[in-house]
Write a protein that holds these residues in place. Structure first.
Motif, PDB file in Angstrom:
ATOM      1  N   GLU A  37       0.842  -1.202   0.000  1.00 36.99           N
ATOM      2  CA  GLU A  37       0.000   0.000   0.000  1.00 36.99           C
ATOM      3  C   GLU A  37       0.880   1.256   0.000  1.00 36.99           C
ATOM      4  N   TYR A  38       0.571   2.171  -0.911  1.00 34.65           N
ATOM      5  CA  TYR A  38       1.322   3.421  -1.035  1.00 34.65           C
ATOM      6  C   TYR A  38       0.373   4.607  -0.884  1.00 34.65           C
ATOM      7  N   LEU A  39       0.860   5.647  -0.214  1.00 30.42           N
ATOM      8  CA  LEU A  39       0.171   6.928  -0.241  1.00 30.42           C
ATOM      9  C   LEU A  39       0.593   7.672  -1.505  1.00 30.42           C
ATOM     10  N   ASP A  40      -0.360   8.268  -2.171  1.00 30.42           N
ATOM     11  CA  ASP A  40      -0.091   8.882  -3.471  1.00 30.42           C
ATOM     12  C   ASP A  40      -0.064  10.405  -3.352  1.00 30.42           C
ATOM     13  N   PHE A  41       1.148  10.966  -3.285  1.00 32.38           N
ATOM     14  CA  PHE A  41       1.340  12.419  -3.322  1.00 32.38           C
ATOM     15  C   PHE A  41       1.777  12.854  -4.721  1.00 32.38           C
ATOM     16  N   PHE A  42       1.481  12.025  -5.701  1.00 34.54           N
ATOM     17  CA  PHE A  42       1.836  12.270  -7.104  1.00 34.54           C
ATOM     18  C   PHE A  42       0.575  12.511  -7.931  1.00 34.54           C
ATOM     19  N   ALA A  43      -0.440  11.685  -7.697  1.00 30.13           N
ATOM     20  CA  ALA A  43      -1.784  11.861  -8.272  1.00 30.13           C
ATOM     21  C   ALA A  43      -1.752  12.066  -9.774  1.00 30.13           C
ATOM     22  N   GLY A  44      -1.017  11.185 -10.451  1.00 28.27           N
ATOM     23  CA  GLY A  44      -0.987  11.252 -11.914  1.00 28.27           C
ATOM     24  C   GLY A  44      -0.466  12.579 -12.423  1.00 28.27           C
ATOM     25  N   ALA A  45       0.545  13.140 -11.751  1.00 35.01           N
ATOM     26  CA  ALA A  45       1.104  14.446 -12.102  1.00 35.01           C
ATOM     27  C   ALA A  45       0.021  15.522 -12.121  1.00 35.01           C
ATOM     28  N   GLY A  46      -0.917  15.421 -11.178  1.00 42.10           N
ATOM     29  CA  GLY A  46      -1.981  16.406 -11.072  1.00 42.10           C
ATOM     30  C   GLY A  46      -3.236  16.050 -11.833  1.00 42.10           C
ATOM     31  N   THR A  47      -3.312  14.836 -12.361  1.00 40.68           N
ATOM     32  CA  THR A  47      -4.502  14.402 -13.092  1.00 40.68           C
ATOM     33  C   THR A  47      -5.610  13.958 -12.150  1.00 40.68           C
ATOM     34  N   LEU A  48      -5.236  13.455 -10.984  1.00 46.81           N
ATOM     35  CA  LEU A  48      -6.207  12.848 -10.073  1.00 46.81           C
ATOM     36  C   LEU A  48      -6.496  13.780  -8.902  1.00 46.81           C
ATOM     37  N   ASN A  49      -6.882  15.008  -9.202  1.00 45.99           N
ATOM     38  CA  ASN A  49      -7.224  15.961  -8.147  1.00 45.99           C
ATOM     39  C   ASN A  49      -8.321  15.427  -7.238  1.00 45.99           C
ATOM     40  N   TYR A  50      -9.227  14.637  -7.795  1.00 47.13           N
ATOM     41  CA  TYR A  50     -10.369  14.140  -7.042  1.00 47.13           C
ATOM     42  C   TYR A  50     -10.137  12.706  -6.555  1.00 47.13           C
ATOM     43  N   GLY A  51      -8.876  12.271  -6.606  1.00 42.90           N
ATOM     44  CA  GLY A  51      -8.511  10.956  -6.110  1.00 42.90           C
ATOM     45  C   GLY A  51      -8.727   9.851  -7.124  1.00 42.90           C
ATOM     46  N   HIS A  52      -8.250   8.677  -6.781  1.00 35.65           N
ATOM     47  CA  HIS A  52      -8.445   7.492  -7.617  1.00 35.65           C
ATOM     48  C   HIS A  52      -9.864   6.959  -7.445  1.00 35.65           C
ATOM     49  N   ASN A  53     -10.505   6.656  -8.548  1.00 38.92           N
ATOM     50  CA  ASN A  53     -11.785   5.933  -8.551  1.00 38.92           C
ATOM     51  C   ASN A  53     -12.857   6.550  -7.652  1.00 38.92           C
ATOM     52  N   PRO A  54     -13.195   7.823  -7.842  1.00 40.11           N
ATOM     53  CA  PRO A  54     -14.317   8.369  -7.068  1.00 40.11           C
ATOM     54  C   PRO A  54     -15.572   7.525  -7.316  1.00 40.11           C
ATOM     55  N   GLU A  55     -16.254   7.177  -6.242  1.00 37.89           N
ATOM     56  CA  GLU A  55     -17.373   6.235  -6.355  1.00 37.89           C
ATOM     57  C   GLU A  55     -18.459   6.739  -7.295  1.00 37.89           C
ATOM     58  N   GLN A  56     -18.770   8.043  -7.199  1.00 33.22           N
ATOM     59  CA  GLN A  56     -19.859   8.568  -8.034  1.00 33.22           C
ATOM     60  C   GLN A  56     -19.490   8.557  -9.511  1.00 33.22           C
ATOM     61  N   VAL A  57     -18.204   8.719  -9.804  1.00 28.08           N
ATOM     62  CA  VAL A  57     -17.742   8.669 -11.191  1.00 28.08           C
ATOM     63  C   VAL A  57     -17.824   7.245 -11.719  1.00 28.08           C
ATOM     64  N   ASN A  58     -17.313   6.303 -10.942  1.00 30.53           N
ATOM     65  CA  ASN A  58     -17.354   4.902 -11.377  1.00 30.53           C
ATOM     66  C   ASN A  58     -18.783   4.444 -11.647  1.00 30.53           C
ATOM     67  N   GLN A  59     -19.712   4.828 -10.777  1.00 27.89           N
ATOM     68  CA  GLN A  59     -21.093   4.406 -10.958  1.00 27.89           C
ATOM     69  C   GLN A  59     -21.698   5.044 -12.203  1.00 27.89           C
ATOM     70  N   ALA A  60     -21.374   6.325 -12.434  1.00 28.97           N
ATOM     71  CA  ALA A  60     -21.889   6.997 -13.627  1.00 28.97           C
ATOM     72  C   ALA A  60     -21.353   6.347 -14.898  1.00 28.97           C
ATOM     73  N   ASN A 372       6.918   3.752   0.885  1.00 27.85           N
ATOM     74  CA  ASN A 372       5.508   3.691   0.472  1.00 27.85           C
ATOM     75  C   ASN A 372       4.838   5.064   0.359  1.00 27.85           C
ATOM     76  N   LEU A 373       5.581   6.034  -0.162  1.00 25.12           N
ATOM     77  CA  LEU A 373       5.020   7.338  -0.491  1.00 25.12           C
ATOM     78  C   LEU A 373       5.473   7.710  -1.894  1.00 25.12           C
ATOM     79  N   LEU A 374       4.532   8.066  -2.752  1.00 27.73           N
ATOM     80  CA  LEU A 374       4.854   8.444  -4.121  1.00 27.73           C
ATOM     81  C   LEU A 374       4.942   9.959  -4.239  1.00 27.73           C
ATOM     82  N   VAL A 375       6.099  10.458  -4.614  1.00 28.96           N
ATOM     83  CA  VAL A 375       6.292  11.871  -4.936  1.00 28.96           C
ATOM     84  C   VAL A 375       7.187  11.941  -6.165  1.00 28.96           C
ATOM     85  N   GLU A 376       7.108  13.059  -6.885  1.00 34.51           N
ATOM     86  CA  GLU A 376       8.016  13.269  -8.001  1.00 34.51           C
ATOM     87  C   GLU A 376       8.890  14.482  -7.739  1.00 34.51           C
TER      88      GLU A 376
END
Length: 430
Positions: A37-60, A372-376
């Protein structure tokens, strides 16, 4: 990792910084195929501002696919596109009194930049474009000419024709007002710098080292553009979508750019890019700038859901609070380790820890991955550790990740994780 070394091109990048095989993720946590398990302080180089797999997005997305929703449509009209445009106008543009047309480009940030400078040159019938030192705008041919770092340049690519790189805010320290410097160059017919079609800038230079422009500097650049009919382009690809604390990173300065380039977080991890164009500049002929994937309907579905985060100012307030936590903790690290001569800069939830000792920031990012921390890293010599956690990160996870940075610095200095001699407490901002 052998498959990637054997089959994937040498151009691969982030896999070298994070050498594991990732499998699943949720908000600010990502797991590899071994279950680590890793904490993500990289977030897809700023692509994942709303986090990985927001539940409401996945359901939509599931609902859309279950109903045989259209995936590919070029730029034909679809229900998904209609809903996104209506939501964007009502949620983002109208409350801010902004009037723009939306041009959907190819689904990457660099294509939004290509479209912006192409349109600026078309409208003004000028060829020169002014970009800035340490700026990054992408790596396709037009945007590459705007990108400052020599690492990405090669004479065989065609160079930087018709681009002038002016000094960014603070480039010479506080002794020189670089907006005034640029004004003199533009207004002096013997300077060798012709009046440009456009000036393009990032209000916070992400890849350039988390350099931030002051409100007054941005206002002066806007005044210069208005005085000489220069098109002002804001590249909000990495620092827009709430990363700065407001939806657009330029809002705090009270300016209204002529063109805005958007991508990355707008699609919640799905490819989507567009330019926002003042209506009087929308002088394209039909199909004059095109692309096969300028209508990513799945991204429209995701983006429409994510816009619901902006119907109130709750997220903005959270970003500012979490930004204060990050800033305070990093500044305490700077004070705790004066021997490293570190400094901190940033805004909202993009922060940089500048470590001038050669190679140390890169070493720290490797140590943090091992813990277990992701940074660039960023900046011309990779001397800045860049923090881009999801805006939606839990406060406890944010503090845990920041502590890991403290542990990592201690490890680099002492070559062991314990004892931690500089235990930095947190100020409660919640």
């Amino acid at each position: 990792m052998n498959n990637f070394m054997e089959f994937e091109s040498e151009v691969r990048s982030y896999v070298r910084s994070f050498p594991t095989v990732f499998e699943r993720a949720e908000n600010a946590v990502i797991w590899d195929e071994q279950g680590n398990e890793y904490l993500d302080f990289f977030a897809g180089a700023g692509t994942l501002n709303y986090g990985h797999n927001p539940e409401q997005v996945n359901q939509a997305l599931i609902n859309y696919l279950s109903n045989q929703g259209i995936l590919h449509s070029l730029d034909k009209a679809t229900v998904a596109k209609k809903r996104f445009m209506e939501a964007f106008y009502q949620t983002i543009l109208m409350p801010r009194n902004l009037d723009y047309k939306i041009q959907f480009t190819g689904p990457t940030g660099t294509n939004a930049v290509e479209a912006a400078i192409k349109l600026a040159r078309r409208v003004t019938q000028r060829s020169n474009v002014i970009a800035f030192t340490q700026g990054y705008h992408g790596l396709t041919m037009g945007s590459l000419a705007l990108t400052a770092n020599d690492y990405y340049q090669n004479q065989s690519y065609g160079g930087r024709a018709n681009v002038y790189h002016a000094p960014y805010d603070g480039y010479f320290g506080s002794s020189i007002n670089t907006a005034e410097y640029l004004r003199q160059l533009v207004e002096d017919s013997s300077s060798g710098v012709s009046i440009p079609a456009a000036i393009i800038l990032e209000t916070i230079q992400g890849e350039g080292g988390v350099n931030t422009a002051a409100k007054e500097w941005l206002q002066d650049i806007e005044k210069l553009c208005k005085a000489h009919d220069i098109i002002l382009i804001i590249d909000d690809i990495q620092v827009g979508n709430g990363r700065s604390g407001e939806y657009f990173s330029f809002e705090f300065a009270g300016i209204k750019p002529d063109i805005i380039c958007m991508s990355k977080a707008i699609g919640g991890g799905l490819p989507l890019a567009f330019t926002l164009i003042k209506p009087e500049l929308d002088q394209w002929q039909p199909g004059e700038h095109t692309g096969t994937f300028r209508g990513n309907n799945l991204a429209f579905v995701a983006a429409t859901e994510l816009l619901k985060n902006w119907t109130t100012d709750d997220l903005s307030q959270e970003v500012h609070k979490k930004g204060c936590i990050i800033k305070d903790y990093l500044e305490q690290l700077v004070s705790a380790y004066p021997e490293l001569d570190m400094s901190v800069r940033g805004r909202g939830m993009i922060w940089g820890l500048d470590i001038p000792q050669p190679g140390l920031a890169k070493q720290l990012s490797r140590v943090l991955f091992e813990n277990n921390l992701l940074v660039e890293t960023c900046g011309k010599d990779d001397h800045v550790v860049k923090l881009l956690p999801p805006l939606t990160i839990d406060s406890a996870q944010l503090e845990e990740g920041l502590r890991k940075i403290g542990f990592g610095i201690e490890e680099l200095i002492n070559r062991e994780m314990t004892p931690l001699h500089h235990d930095i407490p947190f100020t409660n901002h919640f």
